[in-house]
Motif scaffolding. Structure first.
Motif, short mmCIF file in Angstrom:
data_model
loop_
_atom_site.label_atom_id
_atom_site.label_comp_id
_atom_site.label_asym_id
_atom_site.label_seq_id
_atom_site.Cartn_x
_atom_site.Cartn_y
_atom_site.Cartn_z
N ARG A 135 -87.58 25.89 -35.30
CA ARG A 135 -88.44 26.85 -35.97
C ARG A 135 -89.20 26.17 -37.09
NH1 ARG A 135 -85.28 31.82 -37.85
NH2 ARG A 135 -83.67 30.37 -38.44
N MET A 136 -90.36 26.75 -37.41
CA MET A 136 -91.15 26.18 -38.51
C MET A 136 -90.40 26.32 -39.82
SD MET A 136 -95.09 27.27 -37.85
CE MET A 136 -95.54 26.54 -39.40
N LYS A 137 -90.49 25.31 -40.62
CA LYS A 137 -89.87 25.33 -41.94
C LYS A 137 -90.92 25.87 -42.91
CE LYS A 137 -87.23 22.39 -45.02
NZ LYS A 137 -86.72 21.04 -45.26
N MET A 138 -90.62 27.02 -43.48
CA MET A 138 -91.57 27.69 -44.37
C MET A 138 -91.19 27.41 -45.83
SD MET A 138 -93.44 29.11 -42.11
CE MET A 138 -94.41 30.35 -42.89
N GLY A 139 -92.19 27.25 -46.66
CA GLY A 139 -91.92 27.08 -48.09
C GLY A 139 -91.63 25.64 -48.46
N ARG A 140 -91.20 25.51 -49.67
CA ARG A 140 -90.95 24.17 -50.21
C ARG A 140 -89.59 23.66 -49.76
NH1 ARG A 140 -87.95 24.84 -55.35
NH2 ARG A 140 -87.46 27.04 -55.40
N ASP A 141 -89.42 22.36 -49.87
CA ASP A 141 -88.11 21.80 -49.59
C ASP A 141 -87.16 22.22 -50.71
OD1 ASP A 141 -88.63 20.48 -47.24
OD2 ASP A 141 -89.21 18.61 -48.22
N TYR A 145 -81.63 24.33 -47.38
CA TYR A 145 -82.66 25.20 -46.80
C TYR A 145 -82.18 25.87 -45.52
CZ TYR A 145 -86.84 26.75 -44.42
OH TYR A 145 -87.76 27.52 -43.75
N TYR A 146 -81.66 25.09 -44.58
CA TYR A 146 -81.27 25.65 -43.28
C TYR A 146 -80.08 26.59 -43.41
CZ TYR A 146 -84.37 22.07 -41.42
OH TYR A 146 -85.46 21.29 -41.15
N ARG A 149 -81.41 29.82 -44.86
CA ARG A 149 -82.17 30.57 -43.85
C ARG A 149 -81.22 31.28 -42.90
NH1 ARG A 149 -86.41 27.44 -40.26
NH2 ARG A 149 -84.51 26.78 -39.25
N ASP A 153 -81.36 35.25 -42.41
CA ASP A 153 -81.55 35.87 -41.09
C ASP A 153 -80.44 36.89 -40.81
OD1 ASP A 153 -83.81 34.34 -40.74
OD2 ASP A 153 -82.86 32.93 -39.34
#
Length: 167
Positions: A135-141, A145-146, A149, A153
């Protein structure tokens, strides 16, 4: 009255009627018993575990703000496997992010209202995102992050709908 004053007054008097202000309480087990919460990049184990806990607690709290005022999200993290895997690099250990090292979180949760009534709860919830890199990584690093997310979700797709808040 100028426009800025009107906007400010609206924010002070109108927006609070529509705000949510739930809170989150997180319970952790011994980090050494979790599947994969090993530090990389020369971090000490204790400081890395504290960083993971602080970051994920802040994230749960941010999500809980979407709950009505007086609601509490109680989460017990029973197992944690961060995205990636720690491997030896040249001189130090590095967390390598590859599709086969997907994030997993096992948890128990409950949501209570201001009177303490349980509105939703479940034990042995197993979260995982095997396609986390597809999936596209949205926003800043940002850190974890994962993993964040994955939590987001679950919160938005499963937890919120189970509460029937009428939104």
């Amino acid at each position: 009255m100028n426009t800025l004053k009107k906007i400010t007054l609206a924010m002070i008097f109108v927006l609070p009627a529509f705000t949510y202000a739930g809170e989150a309480k997180i319970k952790w087990h011994d980090f050494d018993d979790y599947r994969d919460v090993r530090p990389g990049n020369n971090s000490t184990k204790g400081s890395f575990h504290k960083s993971v806990a602080n970051n994920l607690e802040k994230h749960f709290s941010k999500l809980a703000e979407k709950l009505p005022e007086g609601y509490t999200l109680n989460v017990e993290v029973t197992d944690l496997d961060l995205a990636g895997d720690v491997r030896f690099g040249s001189m130090n250990e590095l967390r390598i992010i590859k599709p086969i090292y997907f994030p997993r979180i096992d948890l128990n949760y409950s949501v209570t209202d201001k009177s303490g009534k349980v509105l939703s709860e479940a034990n042995d919830v197993k979260l995982k995102d095997m396609g986390f890199m597809d999936r596209m990584k949205m926003g800043r690093d940002e850190a974890y992050y994962y993993d964040k997310r994955l939590i987001t979700d679950w919160f938005e797709d499963e937890l919120l709908p189970s509460l029937n808040l009428g939104e």
